[in-house]
Design a protein around this motif. Structure first.
Motif, PDB file in Angstrom:
ATOM      1  N   GLU A  81      42.554  45.674  35.414  1.00 36.37           N
ATOM      2  CA  GLU A  81      42.748  44.342  34.853  1.00 36.37           C
ATOM      3  C   GLU A  81      43.889  44.336  33.851  1.00 36.37           C
ATOM      4  OE1 GLU A  81      39.423  43.034  32.579  1.00 36.37           O
ATOM      5  OE2 GLU A  81      39.305  44.866  31.394  1.00 36.37           O
ATOM      6  N   LYS A 134      40.021  33.559  43.840  1.00 39.94           N
ATOM      7  CA  LYS A 134      39.882  34.913  44.362  1.00 39.94           C
ATOM      8  C   LYS A 134      40.634  35.022  45.683  1.00 39.94           C
ATOM      9  CE  LYS A 134      35.330  35.849  42.322  1.00 39.94           C
ATOM     10  NZ  LYS A 134      33.908  36.164  42.622  1.00 39.94           N
ATOM     11  N   LEU A 191      39.937  44.165  42.181  1.00 37.83           N
ATOM     12  CA  LEU A 191      38.752  44.959  42.504  1.00 37.83           C
ATOM     13  C   LEU A 191      38.969  45.647  43.845  1.00 37.83           C
ATOM     14  CD1 LEU A 191      35.829  45.781  41.813  1.00 37.83           C
ATOM     15  CD2 LEU A 191      35.073  43.736  43.051  1.00 37.83           C
ATOM     16  N   ARG A 193      38.281  49.184  39.506  1.00 39.76           N
ATOM     17  CA  ARG A 193      38.755  47.880  39.037  1.00 39.76           C
ATOM     18  C   ARG A 193      39.881  48.067  38.036  1.00 39.76           C
ATOM     19  NH1 ARG A 193      37.625  44.027  34.983  1.00 39.76           N
ATOM     20  NH2 ARG A 193      37.590  41.859  35.727  1.00 39.76           N
ATOM     21  N   HIS A 201      41.863  38.541  41.444  1.00 38.60           N
ATOM     22  CA  HIS A 201      41.400  37.377  40.684  1.00 38.60           C
ATOM     23  C   HIS A 201      42.555  36.844  39.850  1.00 38.60           C
ATOM     24  CE1 HIS A 201      39.206  35.155  37.508  1.00 38.60           C
ATOM     25  NE2 HIS A 201      38.309  34.957  38.441  1.00 38.60           N
ATOM     26  N   SER A 213      42.750  40.324  37.464  1.00 38.67           N
ATOM     27  CA  SER A 213      42.102  41.599  37.765  1.00 38.67           C
ATOM     28  C   SER A 213      42.158  41.878  39.265  1.00 38.67           C
ATOM     29  CB  SER A 213      40.649  41.617  37.282  1.00 38.67           C
ATOM     30  OG  SER A 213      39.884  40.637  37.974  1.00 38.67           O
TER      31      SER A 213
END
Length: 309
Positions: free
Chosen positions: A90, A199, A99, A88, A152, A97
């Motif tokens: 960010e 998302k 993932l 991850r 995100h 962020s």
């Protein structure tokens, strides 16, 4: 070497040392004078011809309607080596962020993510809900994953209770790094719209953002700002600019010029159905000895004062 010769040499060294010290003092004085002249030129430019002021140029980035301007928000970026096992990344303080699930990479890869300041919609395309989401650049450009990665991104809209994910669109640009973005709707990207963010599930890196349908929006979170030219002790007046921008990460990063002093940022919600236009009121100046002298005006007596709105 006799004593007279030695004494003469010592005197010469002493004289040279004095001259070197005098030269250093002169150089320092010239530098100080040059800096003062630069400050005065800046104040004259801002005071006598605000159309050419650097402050207005910075604010103008948020008001252009015909010609689009993008810039990388330098303080809003992050990079990390992600392994085949996933990971991850960010950008701290932004709610942005990425993932990467296990199996998405065939080998370790250094991934970069950076927020871009700019607007997706301009001119006649602008609605109340326009330009309310973060734009990000993901590199390596056009890098493809084995499985989708989860991006995100926040937005600054208050949505109606019955909103659905179908009420938004994803836009991507796979342009050359030195070229301007060419935005296209990307229907292949799956997404989940949430009350404060979205998302996105990407298989390929690019510039990416999203647009929310104006019909499901109730309000928009804005930030009022006050900025002015830097002042010194002898100044009794300066030009202050007041404005606002959509409260998404990266927008306030335009105020990076050394000649600009930021007074205040203040977030607030602006309702879509409000019957009156947005009006900004100046309540008071801090400290109290400085007073607002505005006539349509953006002039106020102050030394590093804060305008409260």
């Amino acid at each position: 070497m006799n004593k007279e010769t030695t004494a003469e040499l010592e005197q010469v060294k002493h004289d040279l040392t004095k001259k070197e010290m005098a030269l250093k003092d002169t150089t320092a004085e010239l530098k100080r004078v040059k800096n003062n002249l630069t400050e005065k030129e800046t104040r004259l430019t801002l005071g006598s011809n605000p159309e050419n002021a650097e402050i207005k140029d910075a604010i103008y980035l948020h008001n252009k309607s015909e010609e689009q301007t993008y810039r990388r928000a330098l303080s809003f970026k992050s990079s990390k080596i992600i392994t085949k096992g996933g990971g991850r990344i960010e950008i701290k303080g932004t709610d942005v962020s990425l993932l990467v699930p296990p199996g998405a990479l065939l080998e370790d890869c250094k991934i970069h993510i950076q927020i871009i300041s700019g607007n997706l919609d301009t001119g006649d395309d602008v609605t109340f809900a326009s330009n309310s989401a973060v734009i990000v650049e993901l590199t390596p450009n056009n890098f493809e994953f084995q499985t989708a990665v989860e991006l995100h991104l926040p937005h600054c809209l208050q949505l109606k209770e019955n909103f659905t994910s179908e009420s938004m669109e994803v836009f991507a640009s796979h342009h050359h790094p030195k070229a301007s973005p060419h935005w296209e709707r990307d229907t292949a990207v799956k997404f989940e719209l949430q009350q404060e963010s979205c998302k996105l599930y990407l298989k390929k890196f690019c510039w990416v953002t999203f647009r929310i349908n104006n019909e499901i929006v109730e309000a928009k979170r804005l930030k009022i700002f006050t900025v002015g030219s830097k002042v010194i002790d002898t100044d009794s007046e300066t030009t202050v600019h007041v404005g606002y921008f959509a409260d998404v990460p990266g927008n306030e990063d335009i105020f990076t010029d050394e000649n600009i002093t930021v007074g205040q940022y203040k977030p607030f919600w602006f309702k879509k159905e409000k019957p009156t236009p947005l009006v900004i009121f100046l309540k008071y100046l801090t400290p109290n000895e400085w007073t607002n002298r505005a006539d349509a005006s953006r002039k106020a007596q102050r030394k590093y004062c804060i305008l409260n709105v």
